[in-house]
Design an enzyme around this catalytic site. Structure first.
Site, mmCIF file in Angstrom:
data_model
loop_
_atom_site.group_PDB
_atom_site.id
_atom_site.type_symbol
_atom_site.label_atom_id
_atom_site.label_comp_id
_atom_site.label_asym_id
_atom_site.label_seq_id
_atom_site.Cartn_x
_atom_site.Cartn_y
_atom_site.Cartn_z
ATOM 1 N N LYS A 165 0.729 -1.133 0.133
ATOM 2 C CA LYS A 165 0.049 -0.009 -0.039
ATOM 3 C C LYS A 165 0.706 1.302 -0.102
ATOM 4 O O LYS A 165 0.599 2.230 -0.701
ATOM 5 C CB LYS A 165 -0.950 -0.072 1.331
ATOM 6 C CG LYS A 165 -1.813 -1.092 1.072
ATOM 7 C CD LYS A 165 -2.994 -1.118 2.474
ATOM 8 C CE LYS A 165 -4.038 -2.258 2.134
ATOM 9 N NZ LYS A 165 -3.466 -3.472 2.134
ATOM 10 N N GLU A 198 -3.174 6.988 7.263
ATOM 11 C CA GLU A 198 -3.557 8.148 6.545
ATOM 12 C C GLU A 198 -4.750 8.677 6.933
ATOM 13 O O GLU A 198 -5.358 8.187 8.075
ATOM 14 C CB GLU A 198 -3.854 7.391 5.060
ATOM 15 C CG GLU A 198 -5.006 6.562 5.204
ATOM 16 C CD GLU A 198 -5.524 5.522 3.841
ATOM 17 O OE1 GLU A 198 -4.524 5.898 3.048
ATOM 18 O OE2 GLU A 198 -6.367 5.053 3.852
ATOM 19 N N ASN A 204 -14.441 -2.267 9.059
ATOM 20 C CA ASN A 204 -13.338 -2.103 7.598
ATOM 21 C C ASN A 204 -13.392 -3.385 6.831
ATOM 22 O O ASN A 204 -12.761 -3.485 5.990
ATOM 23 C CB ASN A 204 -12.024 -1.749 8.030
ATOM 24 C CG ASN A 204 -11.993 -0.567 8.985
ATOM 25 O OD1 ASN A 204 -12.419 0.542 8.617
ATOM 26 N ND2 ASN A 204 -11.355 -0.646 10.153
ATOM 27 N N GLU A 224 -9.062 0.254 -5.741
ATOM 28 C CA GLU A 224 -9.973 0.860 -4.738
ATOM 29 C C GLU A 224 -10.143 2.469 -4.755
ATOM 30 O O GLU A 224 -9.009 2.973 -4.711
ATOM 31 C CB GLU A 224 -9.963 0.234 -3.260
ATOM 32 C CG GLU A 224 -10.089 -1.292 -3.415
ATOM 33 C CD GLU A 224 -10.131 -2.005 -2.215
ATOM 34 O OE1 GLU A 224 -9.899 -1.299 -1.152
ATOM 35 O OE2 GLU A 224 -10.575 -3.003 -2.292
ATOM 36 N N GLU A 234 -5.931 2.065 -2.531
ATOM 37 C CA GLU A 234 -5.190 0.991 -2.826
ATOM 38 C C GLU A 234 -5.384 0.069 -4.146
ATOM 39 O O GLU A 234 -6.538 0.220 -4.618
ATOM 40 C CB GLU A 234 -5.171 0.026 -1.626
ATOM 41 C CG GLU A 234 -6.320 -0.593 -1.213
ATOM 42 C CD GLU A 234 -6.307 -1.511 0.066
ATOM 43 O OE1 GLU A 234 -5.606 -1.052 0.773
ATOM 44 O OE2 GLU A 234 -7.251 -2.295 0.000
ATOM 45 N N PHE A 263 -21.576 -9.080 16.744
ATOM 46 C CA PHE A 263 -21.073 -9.731 15.683
ATOM 47 C C PHE A 263 -19.674 -10.394 15.825
ATOM 48 O O PHE A 263 -18.703 -10.515 15.126
ATOM 49 C CB PHE A 263 -20.751 -8.454 14.725
ATOM 50 C CG PHE A 263 -22.047 -7.902 14.055
ATOM 51 C CD1 PHE A 263 -22.622 -8.314 13.251
ATOM 52 C CD2 PHE A 263 -22.350 -6.716 14.708
ATOM 53 C CE1 PHE A 263 -23.654 -7.649 12.471
ATOM 54 C CE2 PHE A 263 -23.428 -6.104 14.334
ATOM 55 C CZ PHE A 263 -24.111 -6.721 13.254
#
Length: 686
Positions: A116, A200, A235, A275, A288, A348
């Site tokens: 990345k 980032e 994510n 992406e 990325e 979850f």
């Protein structure tokens, strides 16, 4: 073309590759760990080779073991799937040295775009807009905090070699940056064998939209439209669709051309995904590039009619793409729901165990066919277009199989196609209701809830959708009044079938035949719904208290776990379980007891006391099966609300358990390295 390929992966993606290879007449070789000895991909492949213990870092991501399997099998090529070694340049180099074809991009492209940090630098040099961030490697948590402060919170902490949500954290302040750096680094090392981290800027209110690219070794590079991947949790993508309901033609073209330019700049071949983060004004920023097949590739296949796995194999064999950019057309709409072994009612958290029941909805449409310049699904073995809807389920499990704690929790990818978004969406709603999974916790109810959410139905979502719309987690769905009336009518009609059967039990005394009445009271979601049932040979007409009549037809029989009905002229699918005085009904994300009483029984039930739940407020219970990685407190410590108590690892993800209130630790029942079951007591408080 190759005679034999080895699939260096497991689960549904291994099964997916095997299906295409079989259709192409190519023999397949599976590899498996101790935990996957009886896995579906092992049974499907022509050959299977054992490569080590259950842990991925001792089997699936050990290059030497995979290379030994390749030599033993005599495979001429390797498909890496996604995850594991799919973006590992050392693996690509080992294959190259051994003269084995890699069904993926060249090693130099993996090195350039798979990392990345490097990919962002190259994107910037190519004039691609990128998100602000620190492109260099970060040595420790102190440096991570300094960098995060310089960029400005919130920031995204990412594993350089990461993917699938592993090794990623969002930090909103210094404490979260420090903690997130350590967790991301640890997860990255365990999942990818590479603990490099970068940071980032986290763009608020973003959409996650990606472009599928496909390139051969003869200079042709195409973009195959976009995928909307904004519905994410931690994510990790949960629901994807193609095309995006947000993009216009001009933006799609600009993003596609930029993705192609980036791929060509590094000599990319095979399938890959670029992406982007897209803001509310349709400005897009390079995020990325995934130098592999994406999990969500089926939705692109459904709207383009292009088998991406087949094209990857053909490109790896040196063939030219038979398509041009002008041949790529986007027809209809496709949706994908990822079925995870994660219990939405427990935040979850991962769930493992045996699949006591696994019955996906029937798949419709065997593949695409070209007609009048467009791709349409076709029926199995026929040439007649099935233009209404199509259903596809990519899976790697089977009924009776086990969900392991060692790997990703994804069970299946359920996909639907329709001529437009509304049709594809309604097809997905029905398909989710028809999907039967028992024995483990799973996210089917949550997926159904999202499909019915007004914002999602309108195409108004960002990557913050789940966090904003379900801030306190998911605890089920309350059906709207109109839908609840339909469920009540169905339950009343089914109950009459049950009662009629009871009257026909043999061995009863003469002249003691039980009469089944017409008047009933259905109790669901704290509502009392009086109904009158008038049955006939073809079904039943259920009259409600307000004078409305709902027609119910079905072939359901007592004992069937799935009821397919038509109520008031529209389909209704219910998962049905027997309860005293009624049913456990699951539909459209709701899971509720539905009682059907006679009017007198309903009067008496109103006076029955409710059972209170046990008090567990002084206990820390393990919320999922997992391994205790670290205990953050000791006996006698005073803890504050939100303080980290214990870290438990399950399915390659670290979960930090925190104190719900101020308390003192009186007893610790587990130690680091212990494997715990669900609800096992970790520590006690006063």
């Amino acid at each position: 073309m190759f005679d034999k390929i080895l699939i260096a992966n497991r689960g549904e993606i291994a099964c997916r590759v095997i299906k295409t290879a079989r259709r192409m007449g190519i023999a397949t070789v599976a590899v498996y760990s101790d935990a996957d000895r009886n896995a579906l991909h092992v049974a499907m492949a022509d050959e299977a080779i054992h490569i080590g213990p259950a842990q991925a870092n001792q089997s699936y991501i050990v290059i030497d073991k995979v290379m030994a399997a390749i030599r033993e099998s005599g495979a001429q090529a390797v498909h890496p799937g996604y995850g594991f070694l799919s973006e590992n340049p050392k693996f690509a180099a080992a294959l190259e040295e051994a003269g084995i074809a890699f069904i993926g991009p060249p090693r130099h492209a993996i090195e350039a775009m798979g990392d990345k940090i490097t990919s962002k630098k190259l994107a910037g040099e190519a004039g691609v807009s990128t998100v602000p961030g620190h492109m260099g490697l970060i040595e420790d948590a102190d440096e991570a905090v300094r960098i995060a402060q310089g960029i400005g919170y919130p920031v995204m902490i990412k594993a350089s070699a990461g993917g699938g949500g592993k090794g990623m954290r969002i930090a909103w302040d210094e404490a979260e940056a420090r903690e997130g750096f350590q967790s991301s680094k640890s997860e990255a090392a365990n999942s990818f064998g590479d603990d490099r981290i970068f940071i980032e800027k986290f763009v608020t209110q973003p959409r996650h939209i990606e472009i599928q690219v496909l390139a051969d070794g003869h200079g042709t590079c195409l973009y195959l439209g976009e995928r909307e991947c904004s519905i994410q949790r931690r994510n990790q993508k949960v629901i994807e669709e193609a095309p995006s309901p947000f993009l216009d033609v001009a933006t799609r073209k600009a993003m596609g051309e930029q993705a192609v330019a980036l791929a060509q700049a590094v000599g990319y071949t095979s399938a890959g995904t670029v992406e982007f983060i897209v803001d509310g004004e349709r400005n897009f920023y390079f995020l990325e590039m995934n130098t592999r097949l994406q999990v969500e590739h089926p939705v692109t296949e459904l709207i383009t009619g292009i088998d991406l796995v087949e094209q990857m194999i053909r490109v790896a064999a040196g063939e030219r793409l038979s398509l041009t950019q002008g041949d790529v057309t986007l027809t209809g709409w496709a949706m994908e729901s990822r079925l995870y072994a994660e219990d939405p009612y427990r935040g979850f958290l991962p769930s493992i165990g045996r699949l006591t029941r696994y019955r996906p909805p029937a798949e419709q449409a065997a593949g695409p066919m070209r007609e009048t310049g467009k791709w349409l699904p076709r029926a199995e073995g026929g040439e007649t277009p099935r233009a209404a809807t199509a259903t596809r389920n990519d899976t790697g499990v089977f009924e009776g199989g086990e969900i392991s704690m060692y790997y990703d929790p994804m069970i299946a990818k359920l996909c639907t196609w329709g001529p437009d978004r509304d049709t594809a969406l309604e097809a997905m709603r029905l398909a989710l209701d028809r999907f039967e999974v028992e024995g483990i916790g799973h996210n089917l109810p949550f997926l159904s809830a999202v499909m019915d959410h007004p914002k999602f139905a309108a195409g108004e979502m960002t990557t913050a959708f789940i966090g904003e719309e379900y801030p306190d987690g998911f605890d089920g769905v309350e059906l709207p009044a109109k839908e609840l009336d339909r469920v009540a009518a169905a339950a009343a009609a089914m109950n009459r079938v049950v009662e009629i059967r009871r009257t026909r039990i043999s061995g009863r005394m003469d002249n003691h035949e039980r009469k089944v009445g017409d008047d009933w009271v259905v109790i669901a979601q704290s509502r009392e719904i009086p109904v009158t049932v008038a049955a006939d040979r073809d079904g039943a007409t259920v009259k409600l208290a307000d004078g409305r009549s709902l027609r119910v037809t079905s072939d359901w029989c007592p004992g069937d776990p799935l009821a397919r009905l038509e109520v008031d002229g529209a389909p209704l699918v219910l998962k049905v379980g027997r309860l005293t005085g009624g049913f456990r009904i699951r539909t459209r994300g709701a899971d509720m007891p539905v009682r059907v009483y006679s009017p007198r029984q309903a009067e008496l039930v109103a006076h029955m006391p409710e059972k209170e739940e046990a008090d567990t407020s002084r206990l820390l219970l393990c919320p999922m099966p997992g391994l205790v990685v670290k205990l953050h407190v000791e006996k006698g410590d005073e803890v504050q609300q939100g303080q980290a108590l214990c870290t438990v690892e399950a399915m390659k993800m670290e979960n930090i358990l925190r104190a719900e209130r101020k308390a003192r630790v009186t007893k610790i029942n587990a130690g680091e390295g212990d494997s715990l079951a669900v609800d096992e007591v970790i520590m006690e408080f006063e």
